[in-house]
Design an enzyme around this catalytic site. Structure first.
Site, short mmCIF file in Angstrom:
data_model
loop_
_atom_site.label_atom_id
_atom_site.label_comp_id
_atom_site.label_asym_id
_atom_site.label_seq_id
_atom_site.Cartn_x
_atom_site.Cartn_y
_atom_site.Cartn_z
N LYS A 298 0.79 4.33 6.80
CA LYS A 298 0.09 5.07 6.07
C LYS A 298 0.43 6.47 6.02
O LYS A 298 1.19 6.80 7.20
CB LYS A 298 -1.61 5.04 6.19
CG LYS A 298 -1.93 3.69 6.15
CD LYS A 298 -2.05 3.21 4.59
CE LYS A 298 -2.79 1.82 4.42
NZ LYS A 298 -1.86 1.01 4.70
N SER B 118 0.67 -1.24 0.04
CA SER B 118 -0.03 0.07 0.05
C SER B 118 0.82 1.06 0.01
O SER B 118 0.45 2.25 -0.41
CB SER B 118 -1.04 0.04 1.28
OG SER B 118 -0.19 0.13 2.50
#
Length: 131
Positions: free
Chosen positions: A84, A47
């Site tokens: 993230k 990701s």
């Protein structure tokens, strides 16, 4: 200790760097600013590829740095760790992936979310095989 060469090295044609050899360097002196607040984790998943963070990379995480908008962070969301980009706009917070195949997650009331630290470095093994 590892030998440190102060001269920058071109990524094109190599040049002899022995003339520029300096003292030994301890990588943790370079990678760690606050030893008691710093730890290393290994990444699993794809990701964050757009931020140059790949599956299997090691991340240096510093808990003493205040996480700000656009920092890459290690967080814990509903009991699961995640890496993230922290995205803040007004009073809203999102965890944004750096891969178009993943959606941003808005942190809303009722979610259990904690920031564990700010990612300061990533370390990648450049061999063609994985152990």
């Amino acid at each position: 200790m590892v030998k440190f060469f102060a001269e920058y090295v071109n990524a094109g044609f190599p040049s002899p760097a022995d003339d520029f050899q300096e003292d030994d360097i301890r990588l943790d002196d370079y990678l760690v600013q606050n030893r008691p607040a710093t730890f290393i984790v290994r990444v699993k998943g794809e990701s964050m590829m757009g931020a140059g963070i790949f599956d299997g990379d090691l991340l240096v995480v510093d808990r003493s740095i205040e996480a700000r908008h656009n920092h890459v962070i290690l967080g814990c969301l509903n009991g699961e760790f995640t890496v993230k980009r922290l995205w803040r706009k007004e009073s809203r917070i999102w965890l944004k992936a750096e891969n178009p195949g993943y959606k941003a997650v808005e942190i809303t009331e009722g979610m259990d979310f904690r920031i564990w630290g700010v990612v300061t470095f990533s370390i990648r093994h450049h061999q063609l095989f994985k152990k």
